[in-house]
Design an enzyme around this catalytic site. Structure first.
Site, PDB file in Angstrom:
ATOM      1  N   ASP A 154      -7.579  -5.198  -5.371  1.00 18.94           N
ATOM      2  CA  ASP A 154      -7.194  -4.165  -6.334  1.00 18.94           C
ATOM      3  C   ASP A 154      -7.440  -4.608  -7.773  1.00 18.94           C
ATOM      4  OD1 ASP A 154      -6.386  -2.342  -4.434  1.00 18.94           O
ATOM      5  OD2 ASP A 154      -4.267  -2.899  -4.522  1.00 18.94           O
ATOM      6  N   GLU A 168      -9.890   2.471   4.597  1.00 18.26           N
ATOM      7  CA  GLU A 168     -10.281   2.186   3.213  1.00 18.26           C
ATOM      8  C   GLU A 168     -10.193   0.673   2.962  1.00 18.26           C
ATOM      9  OE1 GLU A 168      -8.820   3.363  -1.326  1.00 18.26           O
ATOM     10  OE2 GLU A 168      -7.449   3.600   0.373  1.00 18.26           O
ATOM     11  N   HIS A 169      -9.043   0.084   3.283  1.00 20.27           N
ATOM     12  CA  HIS A 169      -8.843  -1.365   3.185  1.00 20.27           C
ATOM     13  C   HIS A 169      -8.501  -1.886   4.577  1.00 20.27           C
ATOM     14  CE1 HIS A 169      -7.255   0.472  -0.610  1.00 20.27           C
ATOM     15  NE2 HIS A 169      -7.974  -0.486  -1.184  1.00 20.27           N
ATOM     16  N   HIS A 218       2.054   3.170  -3.313  1.00 20.33           N
ATOM     17  CA  HIS A 218       1.182   4.040  -4.093  1.00 20.33           C
ATOM     18  C   HIS A 218       1.669   5.485  -4.092  1.00 20.33           C
ATOM     19  CE1 HIS A 218      -2.327   1.803  -5.481  1.00 20.33           C
ATOM     20  NE2 HIS A 218      -2.301   1.107  -4.363  1.00 20.33           N
ATOM     21  N   GLN A 230       0.824  -1.200   0.000  1.00 18.20           N
ATOM     22  CA  GLN A 230       0.000   0.000   0.000  1.00 18.20           C
ATOM     23  C   GLN A 230       0.859   1.251   0.000  1.00 18.20           C
ATOM     24  OE1 GLN A 230      -2.958  -1.115  -0.354  1.00 18.20           O
ATOM     25  NE2 GLN A 230      -3.958   0.843  -0.671  1.00 18.20           N
ATOM     26  N   HIS A 273     -50.767  24.715   1.387  1.00 14.60           N
ATOM     27  CA  HIS A 273     -50.588  23.278   1.189  1.00 14.60           C
ATOM     28  C   HIS A 273     -51.896  22.537   1.485  1.00 14.60           C
ATOM     29  CE1 HIS A 273     -46.372  24.309   1.102  1.00 14.60           C
ATOM     30  NE2 HIS A 273     -46.003  23.038   1.007  1.00 14.60           N
TER      31      HIS A 273
END
Length: 446
Positions: free
Chosen positions: A369, A335-336, A269, A266, A428
């Site tokens: 992924d 996220e993961h 990235h 990770q 109304h």
């Protein structure tokens, strides 16, 4: 290499946990002043301005915004056969998963003669952003296009940055993935200028229309995120994505080599990527730290990985036990999230907050992924507490159809009038009353 946060021996509140856990992120506000003129220029001058900014930021100007059809077919013909086979399998698995996410029309009969039907309508036109930068992301083409297609979106365009090394067109592997998916409209534009051009549209260099979209999805850098924020009043967006992140909840029996490899994967990235290990074993923490140091020496993007692992967003968090660890990773909302513990499936079932959960030694994030069938466009920066990853639902909107006959409306008219009066909105109530009043016909004599 990895910093330590010791949470053992004390129960922290949710607020305290948010402050104590490693967290990076980006300051989108800091670049709004830079991105605002880009969006404004493209709003006024369309593609011409987008191409000018592309020359400034990407150092190349393609012959047109829209990639010619022959470029797509040529890229598919030239792609490495092993890469093509992998993309085809990724697409096949993604379709299996995403086709099961489709929603059907649901009719609810509230009372006799009164019903509410919810139908799901695909977004008419969507823009799917595929970043460039540190890597090439044909997998992001798959993850964006497949759910849009499975939702029934009728018109979509993929935007990806032009590349100096490829004649001003997006990377050929990106184009090959688009061709495999049957995408015929690809724009050679990236960054904030891509978001703005997708939002406002324009005219291409050959005079052809570049139609604006209704929704923009896909990850990008801080400038892409800032442009999404500025344009979200005009178009829908999936999220304001931050740097990617992984959290691993592991006990003393976890595979040290695999845990270290997943943290590194990770981190490659981006220098802002977050890699966090949560464990109740100080011994595992020591061994993982040693193994990370060993593996980093031979990884391709060593400098980038070291920067990410050494940043404030990464580290090892020590907890009292797995129950404590569950509470910590739920507060972190990764996220993961990998679960590498005894009874991993049972532990995973207790997690509420994560973009995606990867269960056991043989379900690494890398699988998700590319080829698990799940989607890898996921909520970041703790937003998994309230948001989901990209799915078919992203590309659908629910529309309620209300159908009441006279008797059904008459039966509830008093309640409508009472609530209208309570809100001091008498018109109304009148809108209901007139349907049952005796009203003289036009032209009659009073």
């Amino acid at each position: 290499m990895l910093s330590r946060t010791d949470l053992r021996g004390g129960a922290l509140s949710a607020a305290d946990l948010r402050r104590a856990l490693p967290r990076g992120g980006t300051d989108v506000d800091s670049v709004l002043a830079t991105v605002s003129p880009v969006v404004a220029a493209i709003r006024e001058r369309g593609a011409a301005a987008a191409l000018e900014y592309g020359q400034t930021f990407d150092r190349v100007t393609p012959d047109s915004v829209r990639v010619p059809a022959e470029r797509l077919s040529d890229a598919l013909d030239a792609v490495d056969p092993t890469v093509r086979a992998a993309l085809e399998e990724s697409i096949r698995r993604a379709r299996i998963v995403h086709s099961d996410q489709r929603r059907g029309t649901v009719r609810t009969d509230v009372v006799p003669g009164g019903s509410v039907t919810e139908k799901w309508v695909p977004i008419a036109r969507v823009g799917l952003y595929v970043p460039g930068g540190n890597a090439v992301y044909p997998s992001s083409v798959v993850m964006n296009v497949v759910p849009a297609q499975e939702a029934g979106v009728g018109s979509l365009v993929v935007a990806s940055p032009p590349q100096v090394d490829h004649g001003g067109w997006p990377h050929p592997t990106i184009l090959a993935a688009c061709a495999l998916l049957g995408v015929t409209e690809v724009w050679a534009v990236g960054g904030a200028q891509a978001v703005a051009l997708l939002t406002y549209g324009g005219t291409d260099t050959d005079g052809a229309e570049l139609a604006p979209v209704d929704l923009i999805t896909g990850p990008g850098n801080i400038y892409v995120t800032a442009a999404k924020r500025l344009c979200r009043s005009i178009v829908g967006i999936d999220s304001e994505a931050g740097p990617t992140e992984i959290a691993i909840l592991a006990d003393g029996e976890a595979d040290v080599v695999a845990v270290a490899a997943d943290l590194i994967s990770q981190a490659e990235h981006d220098v802002l990527a977050a890699s966090v290990l949560v464990t109740d074993s100080a011994d595992l923490a020591d061994r993982v730290d040693t193994e990370v140091t060993r593996q980093v020496e031979t990884t391709k993007h060593r400098d980038r990985v070291i920067a990410a692992l050494g940043g404030p967003q990464s580290g090892i968090v020590l907890v009292d036990d797995i129950d404590h660890g569950v509470a910590v990773v739920d507060a972190y909302a990764a996220e993961h999230l990998e679960i590498q513990t005894r009874d991993a499936a049972q532990v995973a079932a207790r997690i509420s907050n994560a973009g995606a959960i990867f269960v056991g030694r043989y379900s690494p994030v890398s699988l998700g992924d590319y080829c698990a069938g799940s989607n890898h466009v996921l909520p970041t920066s703790g937003s998994a507490r309230h948001s989901s990853g990209l799915s078919v639902q992203t590309f659908l909107k629910g529309v309620h159809i209300v159908d009441y006959d006279r008797a059904a409306l008459e039966a509830v008219a008093g309640h409508v009038v009472a609530l209208a009066d309570a809100e001091d909105l008498p018109a109304h109530g009148d809108a209901v009353k007139v349907r049952f009043a005796e009203v003289p016909s036009a032209g009659s004599v009073a």
